[in-house]
Each structure stands twice: as C-alpha cells, then as structure tokens.
Design a protein around this motif. Structure first.
Motif, PDB file in Angstrom:
ATOM      1  N   ASN A  94      40.994  38.943  59.558  1.00 41.23           N
ATOM      2  CA  ASN A  94      40.424  38.604  58.253  1.00 41.23           C
ATOM      3  C   ASN A  94      41.448  37.756  57.501  1.00 41.23           C
ATOM      4  O   ASN A  94      42.109  38.203  56.563  1.00 41.23           O
ATOM      5  CB  ASN A  94      40.084  39.879  57.467  1.00 41.23           C
ATOM      6  N   LYS A  95      41.562  36.514  57.939  1.00 42.10           N
ATOM      7  CA  LYS A  95      42.687  35.667  57.555  1.00 42.10           C
ATOM      8  C   LYS A  95      42.674  35.245  56.098  1.00 42.10           C
ATOM      9  O   LYS A  95      43.687  34.777  55.573  1.00 42.10           O
ATOM     10  CB  LYS A  95      42.714  34.421  58.445  1.00 42.10           C
ATOM     11  N   PHE A  96      41.535  35.387  55.410  1.00 44.45           N
ATOM     12  CA  PHE A  96      41.470  34.987  54.011  1.00 44.45           C
ATOM     13  C   PHE A  96      41.683  36.165  53.067  1.00 44.45           C
ATOM     14  O   PHE A  96      41.531  36.020  51.856  1.00 44.45           O
ATOM     15  CB  PHE A  96      40.121  34.324  53.719  1.00 44.45           C
ATOM     16  N   LEU A  97      42.016  37.322  53.620  1.00 47.41           N
ATOM     17  CA  LEU A  97      42.221  38.513  52.800  1.00 47.41           C
ATOM     18  C   LEU A  97      43.698  38.654  52.477  1.00 47.41           C
ATOM     19  O   LEU A  97      44.512  38.986  53.330  1.00 47.41           O
ATOM     20  CB  LEU A  97      41.717  39.756  53.540  1.00 47.41           C
ATOM     21  N   LYS A  98      44.061  38.401  51.229  1.00 42.84           N
ATOM     22  CA  LYS A  98      45.441  38.539  50.760  1.00 42.84           C
ATOM     23  C   LYS A  98      45.436  39.248  49.412  1.00 42.84           C
ATOM     24  O   LYS A  98      45.960  38.753  48.422  1.00 42.84           O
ATOM     25  CB  LYS A  98      46.102  37.170  50.621  1.00 42.84           C
TER      26      LYS A  98
ATOM     27  N   HIS B  55      40.525  46.449  57.700  1.00 42.74           N
ATOM     28  CA  HIS B  55      40.530  45.267  56.809  1.00 42.74           C
ATOM     29  C   HIS B  55      39.504  44.224  57.210  1.00 42.74           C
ATOM     30  O   HIS B  55      39.579  43.082  56.737  1.00 42.74           O
ATOM     31  CB  HIS B  55      41.919  44.630  56.759  1.00 42.74           C
ATOM     32  N   LYS B  56      38.537  44.589  58.012  1.00 45.95           N
ATOM     33  CA  LYS B  56      37.529  43.611  58.405  1.00 45.95           C
ATOM     34  C   LYS B  56      36.564  43.291  57.276  1.00 45.95           C
ATOM     35  O   LYS B  56      35.919  42.245  57.288  1.00 45.95           O
ATOM     36  CB  LYS B  56      36.754  44.097  59.631  1.00 45.95           C
ATOM     37  N   ILE B  57      36.459  44.178  56.296  1.00 45.44           N
ATOM     38  CA  ILE B  57      35.622  43.883  55.141  1.00 45.44           C
ATOM     39  C   ILE B  57      36.314  44.377  53.886  1.00 45.44           C
ATOM     40  O   ILE B  57      36.833  45.501  53.827  1.00 45.44           O
ATOM     41  CB  ILE B  57      34.213  44.513  55.274  1.00 45.44           C
ATOM     42  N   SER B  58      36.367  43.509  52.913  1.00 48.08           N
ATOM     43  CA  SER B  58      36.915  43.856  51.601  1.00 48.08           C
ATOM     44  C   SER B  58      35.899  43.405  50.553  1.00 48.08           C
ATOM     45  O   SER B  58      35.396  42.274  50.616  1.00 48.08           O
ATOM     46  CB  SER B  58      38.253  43.150  51.373  1.00 48.08           C
ATOM     47  N   SER B  59      35.593  44.281  49.614  1.00 51.92           N
ATOM     48  CA  SER B  59      34.568  43.961  48.640  1.00 51.92           C
ATOM     49  C   SER B  59      34.874  44.630  47.307  1.00 51.92           C
ATOM     50  O   SER B  59      35.467  45.713  47.261  1.00 51.92           O
ATOM     51  CB  SER B  59      33.188  44.400  49.149  1.00 51.92           C
ATOM     52  N   THR B  60      34.464  43.969  46.233  1.00 49.96           N
ATOM     53  CA  THR B  60      34.563  44.536  44.889  1.00 49.96           C
ATOM     54  C   THR B  60      33.253  44.285  44.157  1.00 49.96           C
ATOM     55  O   THR B  60      32.763  43.149  44.120  1.00 49.96           O
ATOM     56  CB  THR B  60      35.707  43.901  44.083  1.00 49.96           C
ATOM     57  N   LEU B  61      32.674  45.356  43.596  1.00 50.03           N
ATOM     58  CA  LEU B  61      31.478  45.271  42.771  1.00 50.03           C
ATOM     59  C   LEU B  61      31.819  45.874  41.421  1.00 50.03           C
ATOM     60  O   LEU B  61      32.369  46.980  41.351  1.00 50.03           O
ATOM     61  CB  LEU B  61      30.305  46.032  43.399  1.00 50.03           C
ATOM     62  N   SER B  62      31.501  45.171  40.330  1.00 45.43           N
ATOM     63  CA  SER B  62      31.881  45.695  39.013  1.00 45.43           C
ATOM     64  C   SER B  62      30.910  45.258  37.932  1.00 45.43           C
ATOM     65  O   SER B  62      30.271  44.204  38.027  1.00 45.43           O
ATOM     66  CB  SER B  62      33.301  45.242  38.643  1.00 45.43           C
ATOM     67  N   TYR B  63      30.818  46.100  36.894  1.00 42.91           N
ATOM     68  CA  TYR B  63      30.083  45.789  35.675  1.00 42.91           C
ATOM     69  C   TYR B  63      31.067  45.844  34.517  1.00 42.91           C
ATOM     70  O   TYR B  63      31.848  46.798  34.410  1.00 42.91           O
ATOM     71  CB  TYR B  63      28.943  46.787  35.441  1.00 42.91           C
ATOM     72  N   TYR B  64      31.035  44.833  33.640  1.00 40.73           N
ATOM     73  CA  TYR B  64      31.975  44.781  32.525  1.00 40.73           C
ATOM     74  C   TYR B  64      31.245  44.558  31.207  1.00 40.73           C
ATOM     75  O   TYR B  64      30.119  44.019  31.165  1.00 40.73           O
ATOM     76  CB  TYR B  64      32.999  43.667  32.748  1.00 40.73           C
TER      77      TYR B  64
ATOM     78  N   VAL C 126      32.769  39.538  48.393  1.00 41.36           N
ATOM     79  CA  VAL C 126      32.893  40.071  49.749  1.00 41.36           C
ATOM     80  C   VAL C 126      33.751  39.119  50.568  1.00 41.36           C
ATOM     81  O   VAL C 126      33.508  37.906  50.580  1.00 41.36           O
ATOM     82  CB  VAL C 126      31.517  40.238  50.422  1.00 41.36           C
ATOM     83  N   ILE C 127      34.779  39.666  51.232  1.00 41.79           N
ATOM     84  CA  ILE C 127      35.597  38.912  52.187  1.00 41.79           C
ATOM     85  C   ILE C 127      35.524  39.679  53.495  1.00 41.79           C
ATOM     86  O   ILE C 127      35.992  40.822  53.572  1.00 41.79           O
ATOM     87  CB  ILE C 127      37.056  38.783  51.708  1.00 41.79           C
ATOM     88  N   ALA C 128      34.941  39.070  54.517  1.00 38.87           N
ATOM     89  CA  ALA C 128      34.635  39.835  55.732  1.00 38.87           C
ATOM     90  C   ALA C 128      34.973  39.069  56.995  1.00 38.87           C
ATOM     91  O   ALA C 128      34.998  37.832  57.014  1.00 38.87           O
ATOM     92  CB  ALA C 128      33.160  40.233  55.740  1.00 38.87           C
ATOM     93  N   ASN C 129      35.242  39.846  58.043  1.00 43.10           N
ATOM     94  CA  ASN C 129      35.461  39.331  59.398  1.00 43.10           C
ATOM     95  C   ASN C 129      34.593  40.168  60.334  1.00 43.10           C
ATOM     96  O   ASN C 129      35.070  41.064  61.018  1.00 43.10           O
ATOM     97  CB  ASN C 129      36.940  39.446  59.752  1.00 43.10           C
ATOM     98  N   PRO C 130      33.268  39.905  60.374  1.00 41.06           N
ATOM     99  CA  PRO C 130      32.342  40.749  61.143  1.00 41.06           C
ATOM    100  C   PRO C 130      32.678  40.833  62.622  1.00 41.06           C
ATOM    101  O   PRO C 130      32.513  41.880  63.248  1.00 41.06           O
ATOM    102  CB  PRO C 130      30.982  40.066  60.927  1.00 41.06           C
TER     103      PRO C 130
END
Length: 823
Positions: free
Chosen positions: A160-164, A647-656, A689-693
């Motif tokens: 998942n090369k774009f996950l930093k 680390h194949k999937i990273s996600s954030t869901l939020s309400y502000y 969502v940042i994923a490496n399926p």
C-alpha cells in the motif's frame, strides 16, 4: 472619524487573508556568500547552545551505555518501514522509520545478537559489540520469504505504497493515525511522481474536499478545507509562508490537517477549516541521486535533480540538495511562468543525544499575473453564470510585458536533544524572506459585455521569523502512559509596500478589436508616471504557549487534553508621508482542544471524537468604542478510522460541526461602523479510503460534503452559503496498477479524476453569479525500474472547461512525458 470596516484594502495585512500583496528583493551575484555566512553564523549559535545543554547534563549520566543504529532495506534497496529490530539478550526493540532508519538507545556495553524481522521477509541476524559511550552500526538487507508468500511474488512488502499516515507533525507527539482523534490526509511524493506532478497545486487533487486551487497573482495559492479557503503557510510544523509559488521538487509529503487547529499551530497560519503542512525531503545516510526531465503541452520544460550523500565516514554528517528549473506558457494567448529553485539540506548527528539540521529554500520566479475576473455584479445584469458570459476561454486580456519577479530566500533550522530516556527537546526556527516587484493585473466587469483592465505596479518585500521550542515526554504516572508536549512559539512578520494603481479604458470583451493590444508595459508606465504612489509598513508579533497530553486510560482508550494561549501584538500600519500609524491593537486568546479515542480492534479499528478551537484576530472597534475580540471557531467531530489487513486498507469516515462566532458585520443603526455579533455554520461529512486490494493495485478515493451558511450576518447574505465556501460536494479517485513480476515487471497504469458540484462566485440577495460543476479525468502510464523511470500523463483528457473561484479558466487537455534517471 468613522472606523474602517473589516476587509478595507488599507487594513493591515495578516497571513491567510486574500489580499493580493506582493514582495520583491534583488538576489545579487553574492547570494552564495550570504548563504554561506548565514549557515556558518547559525551553526555557530546552535553548537554553542548545544554545548550548554551538554554541560548541563549530569556527567554521571554520560558515557555509561551505548546505542545501536542503522538502516533496514528490502532487496530492491527500498526502506523497510514497519520492520522491528530487536536485541535478543535484553529484549530492547524499536520500529524502523519511513526512511529505513532505526536507533536503540541506552544499551549496556557487551556482546549481543540483534535481528530484524517482519512478516513475509526472512529474518536477518547479526552479532554486535556495544561499547560505552559509542554508537554501534548494524545495517540489514531483508529478502522475501518464499514459503510465507506462498508463491505470490510481492517485490514491495509494503504494497500500500500511498499510505503514509504515521507522522509526528499533526499532534507534535508520536501518535499513530488510529491513536489520533484528529482527521488528516497525506499526499506522498510517490503519488506525486506517479501522477507526474509538475506544479504544487496539482498535488492536492487527492485530498478530499480541496477543490480547484485559487491561484493569486504571484503564484501563491489556497484551497478549500471544510468550506473555508486555506492557504499554504506551514512547513515542517512551523511557519513557511512566502508571497510566491511553492515548487514541489523539495516536497516529501503534504499533510492536510482538518478542522480549526489553533491549539498547536499559530492562528495566523490556519483557517477555520484546517491547515496544510508541507513536509520537505531530508538527508539520509546512503549515496543516492535522481535526475528528472518533464516536457509537455503549453511549452512545459522542467528539469529536476535530487542528490543525497554522506559527508564523512561514520555518516554523522549528511547532505541533500533538490533543484528545479521550470518554464511553461499559458494555454491562453498570453501568460508565462519561469522559475529556478534550489533547496540544500544539511544534518549533523553530533552525538547520541544531539542532532542538528539546517536547510534553505531559494528561488527566482518570473511570471505574469494569474487570471482573475470580477463579474458585473449588478441587479441589472442578465448574466448569472460564467458559461453564459461569452468571454473567450482562450484569451488572457493581459500582455506578457506586464510581468513581475518574485524571489525567495528562506533558512530553516532544527536542534533535537535527548534530555533523558523519557524527555527530549526540539528547537526550531524559520527565517523567511520573499519579495515581488512588477505588475499585478485584474479584470473587472463593467457591463454584460465590457470590462476594465487594471494593474498595480508595486514593490513588496515581506519578512518573517518563527522560533519554536518544544519539550516532549513519554512517561507513566500511576501506571498510566502519558505523552506530553509543552511548547512556546514566537512569530513575527514585517512588510513594506510601495504601489500605484492604473486603470485602462473600458473594452468590449466579446469584440475587443485593436484596444486589446493597448494593455502593455509602455502604456501602463506612462499612466503610472502621473499616478500617486502609496507606501506603508506593517509589523506584527504573536507570542504563544501551549501544552497537549495524551493519557492512555487503558490499552484501547485514550484521551487528549490541550490548551494554547496567544498574545497578538499588532503595531499597526505606518504611513511615512503622514508620520501616522493606524490599526494598532493587541489581543489575547485561549484555544482548548479535547479528543477521545477507543480502539474497537487494537491497531485496526478505532472510534474517535474531538472538540477543537481556532481563532482569528480581528481589528477595529464598534460604534461605542469597544475593541473587537478574536473571531472563534469551535468544532465537534466524531468518526471511525480503519487500518486493517496488514495496512492493505486505511480509511477515515467523519462528521463535523463548526460554529463560528464574533464575526463582524455592518451596524444597521450606525452607518460606516461594524458590530461583532455575526455567526456562521459549517458542517459536513468526509470519507477517505487508501487501499491495496491485491498486489500491484492501489486505490485512493475521497468524498466531502459541506453545508455552510451565514446564520447571522448582513441582510445581503443572511441565510446564504458563503461564495468562498466553494462546491458543497467534492470527490476524488485514483486507481493504479503496476505489474509485479514477469517480463513487463514495473509497467503500470493509472486512471482517476475529480468532481465538484456547482458553486458561487457571488451569492447575495441582490446578485448571484454561478460556477458550473465539473468532472476532470486524468490518466497515466509508466515503466519503473531500479535505474530509470518513464512516465506519461494526460491531464483533463475530456478537455473539460472549468473555472476557479476567481473565474480563472483552468488548463484544457495536456500530455506530459517524463524521464527519471536513478543512481
């Protein structure tokens, strides 16, 4: 004498506003001598300070134990982030950082077995000897474990090369993303390279809710964050503001920190929607270099170089330099950009406790002003959409002789000192200087078919100084872990501005005829010779103190408590011709922050909530002489974060939900005066969502919905969406696939795009001017090998016409080709 309302052009400048001020300074042939002198002077100061720190450390604590450090790489030479390095006999262990480096401190003298391990990689073991007061170096190169991979060849285990996401910048503490109650997005240099990014603004396409960049006349820009225009003012956690363009050559990653983050960052550096922090490239301890060239439509030519090398045998002194030479023309009939950029960086590991880093950014930027058009905002107008205006998309209505030169000379430094096993000190400074000299242009509608061309001829140097001291600790009280940062921050800015304004005769923009050629430097200079010049100086200083503690109540539950106090001292705007100063005032503000995190599944799924505050200093008094208070923004937010399946999937869901108070508005009972009881609401939903399926395939997707409204304001905008809030719906997507084995290994393709709903340039009860929705599609192809890389990028492949908030036409389709040589 009536008080000037906020927004008056003569009001004092504050970073983050949208005034089009510029600065200029001539960098002569002796710049390299100046830079050398400055580096030497700063280094002498820092070494002296470091010596005092060393002397203050009890001698009994020195030269008893040693330390172990080194690098860990995979077989293809890439940094092996997330690998664990362990000393077998003592159990001491540490993780490998994103650059492949690790350090284990406080190791007793003796002979040890040390090993590096990670799933899917063969564990490597070494025998080492640690001596008192010395640093022992142990490097590792790990190969793939074929049995664990079960026949699936994965060249990069961290697929998942774009996950930093892991960073210390967001909270100024070592918190993982899942431990942090704040929402943020990160754009990596790897993603920028795959997307063949040749200008700083294009890097924001993968940030949810950023929108179309708003480019000012000297190349600086702002984007959207939660419905608020947000400028690029922060560099490596402190001020990095310049009145010119930012070149992407020195960018390691961009961190988009969401929400009013006034607690840990200077209020002048943020918007109520958040801030953008650009993280620069740092030296590392192996020789490596890369030279790149990109060529494309609109006469794009860009040459870059990135050279890194150790300076001594023990690799305690490191040097890296990034450079770029850039030239391109506008797709319109007139307009150009030409720049030279240089960014040297030096780091020195004095001993096991003390390290020093110095770096600089130097540039010369020559260009024409960015396009900006103010429509005919009159109730009589029959045109309420830029598409219906009938102005030629390909005409600039300027002239290449009306250009400006903007220059930059910034120096940054950082001293890191390990006080003990639980406490460390970080001292940072930023000395910035940017300047613009030349012509600043603007187009203003006079009717539905005519406009006026105006220009400011100006000289504007701008100076900034930021000094920041942080003490961070990681310790336990009563068995509970605390991670604490305590800091002070001093930021000052000064500027001088000298300008005159010239307005040309009205022309018909649908059929301009011969009058189109009259807008040139000769005509403008002749008119400027008889126009009065305005000259003024500004001087402001902010003093801040803050503290933030993350307390682990359990292994899964943590709470963050933070507070900041700011004292803002505006010495006013000085007009030498009248020997008078106006706008002088001082304000004090407090900014609290609260965060909660509960990890439903340890290190994989967390629920979070936060309360955050930001503020903005407001100048002036009301009719009764009461001084205005700082404007305040208070955010409540909740959501979920995911980082699962190795680390194949990273996600954030939020309400502000952000509520803004103390907004100034016209006093309906006293003409010419303002009152401070206005309010604004901004709320919404964000998803990333940042994923490496599966191996080689990567996905970045984002969506942002924002509802903004003036809840108490002037009658002309009461209950309406602020025009500057941009589209209420924004989406981004990037898909890429790289072949991981076979004869075509390294061949890859990418496809993605951006969507923005319709928005406003003007939105009042008397006049509305709309900007239509847009959908942009980009595509790329590349062939990446250890020694070279070829890339092709087609931007806006459907040739979509779309505009920024300033009604600037954006680039049509453009093909760019790049080649990078690695050594």
């Amino acid at each position: 004498m009536p008080h000037k309302k906020p927004g008056d052009r003569s009001a004092n400048f504050t970073p983050g506003n949208n005034n089009d001020l510029f600065n200029h300074y001539y960098l002569n042939k002796t710049m390299h001598f100046t830079l050398t002198y400055f580096f030497a002077a700063r280094l002498n100061y820092i070494l002296s300070f470091s010596l005092l720190l060393s002397i203050s450390t009890p001698l009994s604590a020195q030269n008893i134990n040693g330390s172990v450090k080194g690098t860990v790489k995979t077989s293809d030479g890439q940094p092996a982030e997330f690998v664990t390095v362990t000393i077998k006999e003592t159990g001491q262990a540490t993780g490998v950082g994103q650059n492949g480096h690790y350090t284990i401190h406080n190791v007793k003298p003796g002979n040890y077995t040390i090993f590096a391990s990670f799933v899917s990689l063969n564990t490597q073991t070494r025998q080492i000897t640690v001596k008192s007061g010395h640093i022992t170096v142990a490097d590792f190169i790990l190969t793939e474990n074929e049995q664990q991979l079960q026949g699936v060849y994965v060249k990069d285990y961290k697929a998942n090369k774009f996950l930093k996401k892991e960073t210390d910048d967001i909270s100024k503490l070592p918190l993982k993303n899942l431990e942090n109650p704040q929402v943020y997005s990160v754009v990596t240099s790897a993603l920028m390279k795959e997307q063949v990014v040749t200008n700083f603004n294009d890097a924001y396409k993968s940030i949810p809710g950023a929108g179309v960049p708003l480019v000012y006349n000297n190349g600086r820009s702002s984007l959207l964050s939660r419905g608020f225009p947000t400028e690029n003012l922060v560099r490596n956690g402190i001020s990095g503001f310049d009145y010119n363009s930012v070149d992407p050559a020195n960018i390691e990653k961009i961190e988009a920190i969401k929400g009013p983050s006034g607690t840990l960052f200077n209020s002048g550096m943020i918007s109520f929607g958040g801030l953008f922090n650009r993280v620069t490239k740092k030296p590392f301890d192996t020789f490596k270099g890369e030279v790149g060239y990109a060529a494309g439509g609109f006469d794009l030519n860009r040459l870059t170089a990135d050279i890194n090398t150790p300076l001594n045998a023990d690799k305690s002194a490191l040097f890296r330099i990034n450079t770029a030479v850039h030239s391109e023309h506008s797709f319109q009939d007139q307009g150009f950009t030409r720049s030279i950029f240089l960014a040297p960086s030096f780091s020195y590991q004095v001993n096991d406790k003390l390290s020093i880093q110095l770096d600089a950014e130097i540039s010369n930027y020559n260009a024409t002003s960015a396009y900006r058009l103010a429509p005919y905002a009159n109730a009589k107008s029959k045109v309420h959409n830029i598409k219906d205006l009938g102005i030629n998309y390909n005409l600039s209505f300027i002239n290449n002789t009306l250009d400006y030169t903007s220059q930059q000379f910034d120096v940054f430094g950082q001293v890191n000192y390990k006080i003990s096993s639980t406490w460390k000190s970080q001292t940072s400074f930023a000395r910035t200087f940017s300047t613009t000299k030349g012509f600043v242009t603007q187009l203003t509608g006079v009717s539905d078919s005519t406009l006026k061309q105006s220009v400011q001829k100006e000289d504007f140097p701008y100076y900034g100084l930021n000094v920041q001291q942080n003490f961070t600790g990681d310790f336990k009280i009563g068995g509970l872990r605390n991670r604490l940062v305590v800091g002070v921050d001093v930021y000052s800015q000064k500027s001088n501005r000298d300008y005159t304004t010239v307005t040309m005769p009205t022309i018909n923009f649908k059929h301009p005829g011969a009058a189109y050629n009259n807008y040139n430097a000769d005509k403008v200079n002749a008119l400027a010779a008889t126009s009065p010049y305005i000259y003024y100086q500004t001087n402001q200083t902010t003093y801040g103190a803050y503290a933030s503690d993350v307390l682990n109540l359990t292994d899964k539950l943590s709470v963050m408590l933070s507070i900041r106090a700011d004292r803002f001292n505006n010495k006013g705007t000085y007009y030498p011709n009248a020997d008078s100063t106006v706008g002088k005032y001082a304000q004090t503000a407090l900014s609290p922050k609260l965060g909660l995190v509960y990890q439903l599944i340890k290190d994989q799924v967390s629920l979070f909530g936060n309360y955050m505050n930001g503020f903005s200093n407001a100048t002036g008094t009301d009719f009764n002489g009461n001084t205005f208070k700082p404007q305040q923004a208070n955010q409540w937010e909740t959501g979920i974060k995911l980082d699962a399946w190795q680390h194949k999937i990273s996600s954030t869901l939020s309400y502000y939900h952000i509520s803004v108070s103390n907004v100034t508005r016209d006093d309906p009972d006293h003409a010419g005066f303002s009152m401070q009881d206005g309010t604004q609401l901004s709320k919404g939903f964000e998803a990333e969502v940042i994923a490496n399926p599966f191996p080689g395939f990567n996905v970045i997707a984002g969506y942002a919905y924002n509802y903004s409204v003036f809840t108490k304001a002037n009658a002309s905008v009461q209950g309406l969406r602020p025009a500057a809030s941009g589209p209420d719906r924004l989406a981004n997507l990037w898909l890429s696939y790289k072949l991981m084995n076979g004869k075509a290994e390294g061949l890859g393709f990418g496809l993605g795009g951006n969507y923005g709903s319709a928005s406003y340039q003007t939105n009042t009860t008397t006049f509305v001017f709309r900007i239509p929705s847009y959908t942009i599609i980009d595509a790329t192809a590349f062939y990446d090998q250890p020694r070279y890389r070829f890339g092709l990028k087609l931007d806006n492949l459907t040739n979509q016409q779309y505009w920024s908030f300033r009604l600037a036409p954006q680039n049509p389709a453009r093909l760019t080709a790049s080649i990078n040589l690695k050594f």
